[in-house]
Scaffold this active site. Structure first.
Site, short mmCIF file in Angstrom:
data_model
loop_
_atom_site.label_atom_id
_atom_site.label_comp_id
_atom_site.label_asym_id
_atom_site.label_seq_id
_atom_site.Cartn_x
_atom_site.Cartn_y
_atom_site.Cartn_z
N ASN A 9 0.87 -1.18 0.00
CA ASN A 9 0.00 0.00 0.00
C ASN A 9 0.90 1.23 0.00
O ASN A 9 1.47 1.58 1.03
CB ASN A 9 -0.89 -0.03 1.25
N TRP A 10 1.03 1.84 -1.17
CA TRP A 10 1.94 2.99 -1.28
C TRP A 10 1.33 4.26 -0.68
O TRP A 10 2.00 5.28 -0.55
CB TRP A 10 2.28 3.25 -2.75
N HIS A 96 -9.64 1.03 4.42
CA HIS A 96 -8.41 1.22 5.21
C HIS A 96 -8.72 2.16 6.37
O HIS A 96 -9.52 3.09 6.24
CB HIS A 96 -7.31 1.79 4.32
N GLU A 98 -7.20 4.55 7.52
CA GLU A 98 -6.95 5.97 7.22
C GLU A 98 -8.13 6.56 6.45
O GLU A 98 -8.38 7.77 6.53
CB GLU A 98 -5.64 6.11 6.43
N GLU A 165 -5.84 -5.18 10.23
CA GLU A 165 -4.85 -4.14 10.48
C GLU A 165 -5.21 -3.39 11.76
O GLU A 165 -6.03 -2.45 11.72
CB GLU A 165 -4.82 -3.14 9.32
N SER A 210 2.96 -2.45 10.43
CA SER A 210 4.38 -2.49 10.75
C SER A 210 5.04 -3.82 10.38
O SER A 210 5.93 -4.30 11.11
CB SER A 210 4.62 -2.15 12.22
N GLY A 231 2.64 -1.28 4.35
CA GLY A 231 2.65 0.14 4.02
C GLY A 231 4.07 0.64 3.78
O GLY A 231 4.64 0.48 2.70
N GLY A 232 4.67 1.23 4.82
CA GLY A 232 5.97 1.86 4.69
C GLY A 232 7.03 1.00 4.00
O GLY A 232 7.75 1.48 3.11
C1 PEP Z 1 -0.99 0.07 5.98
O1 PEP Z 1 -1.12 1.29 5.92
O2 PEP Z 1 -1.80 -0.66 5.40
C2 PEP Z 1 0.12 -0.46 6.73
C3 PEP Z 1 0.08 -1.70 7.09
O3 PEP Z 1 1.16 0.42 7.02
P1 PEP Z 1 2.56 0.07 7.73
O4 PEP Z 1 3.07 -1.22 7.12
O5 PEP Z 1 3.45 1.23 7.40
O6 PEP Z 1 2.29 -0.08 9.17
#
Ligand code: PEP
Length: 249
Positions: A9-10, A96, A98, A165, A210, A231-232
């Site tokens: 997920n960019w 998501h 967010e 998540e 994470s 994500g990151g």
């Molecule tokens: C995400 O936003 O879906 C996510 C899992 O982010 P991160 O891996 O950065 O925690």
């Protein structure tokens, strides 16, 4: 069970040069060393078509990060599921945290979007997860069960995936314990099987929050973990590929 899915997920990251370079690096790497899993990258809308072109035939699929519930119409700024499909996407992340927090998306809206995705031939990846306050109150399973009941449309099990998540684990470097992840995934599996029967038994349940190269192997080895939503770490080719390499063969 299907192969594990590692989905990137960019978020709102990636201009054309950097995004194309990242996709090109993934394309080259998987051609040399195919990972033991399915791979999906979900760039911003602006890069979906470009990446679908760069990754065509590579085995790395492209997805969106949201879609509107209607196929077309007077919805300024929105993008529909058929538009994503037309641009070369095969999947879409929906609900998501967010978007639930930042855009007030409700379970009902997520359910309508997931139905639109299925109708357009996209695989919806529906995100669920509790906040820290909900976990500290011991309400995490009730919260996630309610999100599943409200967010998954009929027919979801045909092509959909669920991403668990925990909100407090996204982008924070914190993760639940392996026992906590396994318990939640077991509850999600029971819920899917109760609602969708045998089809619910093979729906992929991704873990997200994470995930990084250092914890991927342990998380991906847990029962009922069908992959990861990243994500990151999906913005760094080596990290995303290292996570993919840690998938269960
Ligand atoms: C995400 O936003 O879906 C996510 C899992 O982010 P991160 O891996 O950065 O925690």
């Amino acid at each position: 069970m299907p192969r594990q899915l590692i989905a990137g997920n960019w978020k709102m990251n990636g201009l054309s040069v950097a995004g194309t370079r990242l996709a090109g690096a993934l394309r080259e790497a998987v051609a040399t060393a195919p990972p033991p899993c399915d791979l999906l990258v979900c760039p911003p809308f602006t890069l979906v078509g470009r990446l679908a072109h760069v990754l065509l035939g590579s085995g790395v699929a492209v997805g969106g990060q949201d879609c509107h519930a209607e196929a077309a119409g007077a919805h300024t700024g929105d993008v529909s599921a058929p538009m994503l499909r037309d641009a070369g996407a095969t999947a879409v992340i929906l609900g998501h945290s967010e978007r639930r927090a930042g855009h007030g998306e409700t379970d009902g809206q997520v359910r309508a979007k997931a139905a639109a995705a299925l109708a357009a031939g996209l695989a919806p990846i529906v995100c669920v997860g509790e906040t820290l306050a909900e976990r500290e109150a011991g309400r995490q399973e009730a919260v996630v069960a309610a999100q599943l009941a409200g967010s998954l449309p009929d027919g979801f099990a045909v092509a959909g995936a669920v991403a668990y998540e925990p909100v407090w684990a996204i982008g924070t470097g914190k993760t639940p314990t392996e026992t906590e992840i396994a318990a939640m995934h077991a509850m999600i599996r029971r819920t899917l099987a109760a609602r969708f029967g045998t089809a619910g038994e093979s729906v992929r349940i991704l873990y997200g929050g994470s995930v990084k190269p250092s914890n991927a192997k342990a998380i991906l080895a847990l029962p009922e973990v069908g992959g990861a939503l990243v994500g990151g770490a999906s913005l760094v080719a080596e990290d995303f590929l290292a996570i993919a390499a840690a998938a269960r063969a």
